[in-house]
Design an enzyme around this catalytic site. Structure first.
Site, PDB file in Angstrom:
ATOM      1  N   ASN A  38      -0.254  -0.511  12.379  1.00  0.00           N
ATOM      2  CA  ASN A  38      -0.869  -0.008  13.614  1.00  0.00           C
ATOM      3  C   ASN A  38      -2.017  -0.898  14.082  1.00  0.00           C
ATOM      4  OD1 ASN A  38       0.484   2.353  14.507  1.00  0.00           O
ATOM      5  ND2 ASN A  38      -0.149   3.350  12.601  1.00  0.00           N
ATOM      6  N   VAL A  71       5.541  -1.861  11.249  1.00  0.00           N
ATOM      7  CA  VAL A  71       5.036  -0.503  10.960  1.00  0.00           C
ATOM      8  C   VAL A  71       3.514  -0.449  11.150  1.00  0.00           C
ATOM      9  CG1 VAL A  71       4.902   1.311   9.187  1.00  0.00           C
ATOM     10  CG2 VAL A  71       6.937  -0.123   9.312  1.00  0.00           C
ATOM     11  N   ARG A 131      -8.851   1.953   9.469  1.00  0.00           N
ATOM     12  CA  ARG A 131     -10.175   1.977  10.100  1.00  0.00           C
ATOM     13  C   ARG A 131     -11.204   2.537   9.124  1.00  0.00           C
ATOM     14  NH1 ARG A 131     -10.985   4.034  16.229  1.00  0.00           N
ATOM     15  NH2 ARG A 131     -13.234   3.879  16.359  1.00  0.00           N
ATOM     16  N   ARG A 156       8.636  14.388  13.324  1.00  0.00           N
ATOM     17  CA  ARG A 156       7.563  15.400  13.298  1.00  0.00           C
ATOM     18  C   ARG A 156       7.901  16.525  14.271  1.00  0.00           C
ATOM     19  NH1 ARG A 156       2.841  10.850  12.822  1.00  0.00           N
ATOM     20  NH2 ARG A 156       2.711  10.913  10.539  1.00  0.00           N
ATOM     21  N   HIS A 170       3.019   4.550  20.587  1.00  0.00           N
ATOM     22  CA  HIS A 170       2.738   5.328  19.383  1.00  0.00           C
ATOM     23  C   HIS A 170       1.249   5.646  19.360  1.00  0.00           C
ATOM     24  CE1 HIS A 170       3.305   6.862  15.421  1.00  0.00           C
ATOM     25  NE2 HIS A 170       2.639   5.914  14.811  1.00  0.00           N
ATOM     26  N   GLY A 197       0.844  -1.206   0.000  1.00  0.00           N
ATOM     27  CA  GLY A 197       0.000   0.000   0.000  1.00  0.00           C
ATOM     28  C   GLY A 197       0.873   1.248   0.000  1.00  0.00           C
ATOM     29  N   VAL A 207       2.415   2.971   2.463  1.00  0.00           N
ATOM     30  CA  VAL A 207       3.674   2.930   3.219  1.00  0.00           C
ATOM     31  C   VAL A 207       4.626   1.903   2.603  1.00  0.00           C
ATOM     32  CG1 VAL A 207       4.753   2.554   5.468  1.00  0.00           C
ATOM     33  CG2 VAL A 207       2.494   3.599   5.360  1.00  0.00           C
ATOM     34  N   GLY A 208       4.091   0.723   2.280  1.00  0.00           N
ATOM     35  CA  GLY A 208       4.946  -0.349   1.763  1.00  0.00           C
ATOM     36  C   GLY A 208       5.609   0.026   0.443  1.00  0.00           C
TER      37      GLY A 208
HETATM   38  N1  APR Z   1      -0.871  -9.915   3.708  1.00  0.00           N
HETATM   39  C1  APR Z   1      -0.251  -9.009   2.935  1.00  0.00           C
HETATM   40  N2  APR Z   1      -0.726  -7.764   2.731  1.00  0.00           N
HETATM   41  C2  APR Z   1      -1.881  -7.443   3.326  1.00  0.00           C
HETATM   42  C3  APR Z   1      -2.577  -8.349   4.152  1.00  0.00           C
HETATM   43  C4  APR Z   1      -2.037  -9.631   4.325  1.00  0.00           C
HETATM   44  N3  APR Z   1      -2.637 -10.568   5.079  1.00  0.00           N
HETATM   45  N4  APR Z   1      -3.693  -7.722   4.597  1.00  0.00           N
HETATM   46  C5  APR Z   1      -3.692  -6.479   4.085  1.00  0.00           C
HETATM   47  N5  APR Z   1      -2.595  -6.305   3.313  1.00  0.00           N
HETATM   48  C6  APR Z   1      -2.195  -5.150   2.526  1.00  0.00           C
HETATM   49  C7  APR Z   1      -3.372  -4.464   1.828  1.00  0.00           C
HETATM   50  O1  APR Z   1      -3.798  -5.206   0.697  1.00  0.00           O
HETATM   51  C8  APR Z   1      -2.766  -3.111   1.490  1.00  0.00           C
HETATM   52  O2  APR Z   1      -2.211  -3.099   0.190  1.00  0.00           O
HETATM   53  O3  APR Z   1      -1.640  -4.128   3.318  1.00  0.00           O
HETATM   54  C9  APR Z   1      -1.662  -2.936   2.527  1.00  0.00           C
HETATM   55  C10 APR Z   1      -1.899  -1.741   3.427  1.00  0.00           C
HETATM   56  O4  APR Z   1      -1.781  -0.622   2.639  1.00  0.00           O
HETATM   57  P1  APR Z   1      -2.654   0.718   2.843  1.00  0.00           P
HETATM   58  O5  APR Z   1      -4.072   0.342   3.069  1.00  0.00           O
HETATM   59  O6  APR Z   1      -2.300   1.650   1.752  1.00  0.00           O
HETATM   60  O7  APR Z   1      -2.129   1.251   4.235  1.00  0.00           O
HETATM   61  P2  APR Z   1      -0.811   2.140   4.472  1.00  0.00           P
HETATM   62  O8  APR Z   1      -1.160   3.561   4.392  1.00  0.00           O
HETATM   63  O9  APR Z   1       0.295   1.611   3.629  1.00  0.00           O
HETATM   64  O10 APR Z   1      -0.526   1.798   6.004  1.00  0.00           O
HETATM   65  C11 APR Z   1      -0.097   0.514   6.390  1.00  0.00           C
HETATM   66  O11 APR Z   1       1.147   1.285   8.249  1.00  0.00           O
HETATM   67  O12 APR Z   1       1.437   3.383   9.175  1.00  0.00           O
HETATM   68  C12 APR Z   1       0.739   2.185   9.247  1.00  0.00           C
HETATM   69  O13 APR Z   1      -1.420   2.831  10.161  1.00  0.00           O
HETATM   70  C13 APR Z   1      -0.755   2.365   9.021  1.00  0.00           C
HETATM   71  O14 APR Z   1      -1.340   0.156   9.792  1.00  0.00           O
HETATM   72  C14 APR Z   1      -1.160   0.966   8.655  1.00  0.00           C
HETATM   73  C15 APR Z   1       0.074   0.464   7.878  1.00  0.00           C
END
Ligand code: APR
Length: 311
Positions: A121, A119, A83, A152, A176, A11, A13-14
């Site tokens: 939450n 990372v 959420r 920050r 955090h 997503g 962050v990743g």
């Molecule tokens: N295995 C692999 N990936 C997964 C799984 C799983 N079982 N479940 C969910 N995902 C993936 C989702 O498909 C999505 O692509 O995790 C990714 C999360 O990405 P975003 O929804 O864009 O969230 P992001 O903003 O990257 O935040 C990720 O980091 O900072 C923290 O609070 C934030 O917990 C959140 C995390």
């Protein structure tokens, strides 16, 4: 052989984390998600930027194929669910706990010697899940929070004083969440305590803005932050891979340090090739101790909630 970092969750962050690793030339990157196409697509796009950016790391994306994470030096876990409207805090905790457990089982099977940087939450709670699921030694399960919160704090100090961020140094410890503990006493500009640069009122305002830093971004973006979180995760990975012995505020398992037992909390640690190589115990004032205790109590409450949700 080049070092290998696997990033779970492709997503915001990743994917940004994968990009930062590649652009720094730090390691080969494997990006894994459950969603079909997304990790492969993002990695292809990143690979196509390589001739222009001039990096030579291998970046590859996979949907659910954890064998590609085999023998990773570091695994950064960003998988999780945000959420959604109408979702309770408990629902979110239960979902992310489940995701973390699934991911950690798979990671432990293919990369049993890796160092985990968590990372997702709620961060402190997810560190507990990762440690319990993988049974890795405590020095190899580390949470990313303090560097982000401190960055920050530093950014706000620099904005307030119109000085370079490079001149700033700041410490944010604890969990955090709402009960994080910014430490103005250990925060400086050009080595000079911020109390000599700013009034108490201004410092308090910066402390409050730091505590609400994540929410401020969500209000604007409608999704959570990703540029600064990915920078923080990559700073940790770099300190580990390059065995820097860098002292950074990270979430680590406390077993008596600072008077706390069996709880993940943000404190200064020394990061090197073995992960957390030392927990640095700084002297706290009575008020700081009270604040840190409050923070630890809220983390322990989440751990209790997870026990309840497991039943
Ligand atoms: N295995 C692999 N990936 C997964 C799984 C799983 N079982 N479940 C969910 N995902 C993936 C989702 O498909 C999505 O692509 O995790 C990714 C999360 O990405 P975003 O929804 O864009 O969230 P992001 O903003 O990257 O935040 C990720 O980091 O900072 C923290 O609070 C934030 O917990 C959140 C995390």
């Amino acid at each position: 052989m080049k070092e290998k970092i696997t990033v779970i969750g492709a997503g915001h962050v990743g994917a940004t984390t994968a990009r930062r690793i590649a652009e720094k030339g730090l390691a080969d990157v494997v990006l894994i998600d459950i969603i079909e196409g997304i990790p492969a697509g993002k990695c292809l796009d990143l690979n196509e930027s390589a001739p222009i950016e001039g990096f030579n790391c291998k970046i590859s994306g996979f949907s659910g194929n954890y064998s590609e994470a085999k023998d990773s030096d570091i695994v950064i876990i960003t998988a999780g669910q945000a959420r959604k409207p109408g979702m309770s805090r408990d629902d979110l905790l239960a979902n992310n706990m489940k995701i973390m457990r699934t991911v950690c089982k798979k990671v432990a099977a293919v990369a049993p010697d890796s160092i985990l940087i968590i990372v997702s939450n709620p961060l402190d709670a997810m560190c507990h899940v990762a440690l319990e699921t993988t049974c890795f030694p405590k020095n190899r399960v580390i949470g990313m929070a303090g560097i982000l919160d401190s960055a920050r704090f530093r950014a706000f100090i620099a904005m307030e004083l119109n000085v370079s961020v490079e001149n700033t140094y700041a410490f944010v410890l604890g969990g955090h969440g709402d009960n994080m503990v910014p430490f103005p006493r250990y925060s400086t500009v050009a080595g000079i305590p911020i109390s000599e640069w700013l009034s108490d009122e201004k410092i308090n305002a910066i402390v409050e803005r730091t505590k609400g830093g994540g929410a401020e971004i969500v209000d604007l973006l409608k999704v959570s932050a990703y540029y600064a979180p990915s920078s923080a995760a990559v700073e940790m990975a770099e300190a580990i891979l390059k065995d820097k012995k860098l002292i950074l505020p990270c979430t680590t398992y406390l077993d008596g340090e600072y008077g706390f037992h069996d709880v993940f909390l943000g404190v200064p640690v020394k990061l090197g090739i073995s992960g957390v190589e030392e927990i640095i115990e700084i002297k706290l004032t009575e008020d700081e101790q009270i604040d840190l205790k409050k923070s630890a109590t809220s983390v322990l409450k989440l751990v209790e909630d997870m026990q309840r949700l497991k039943k």
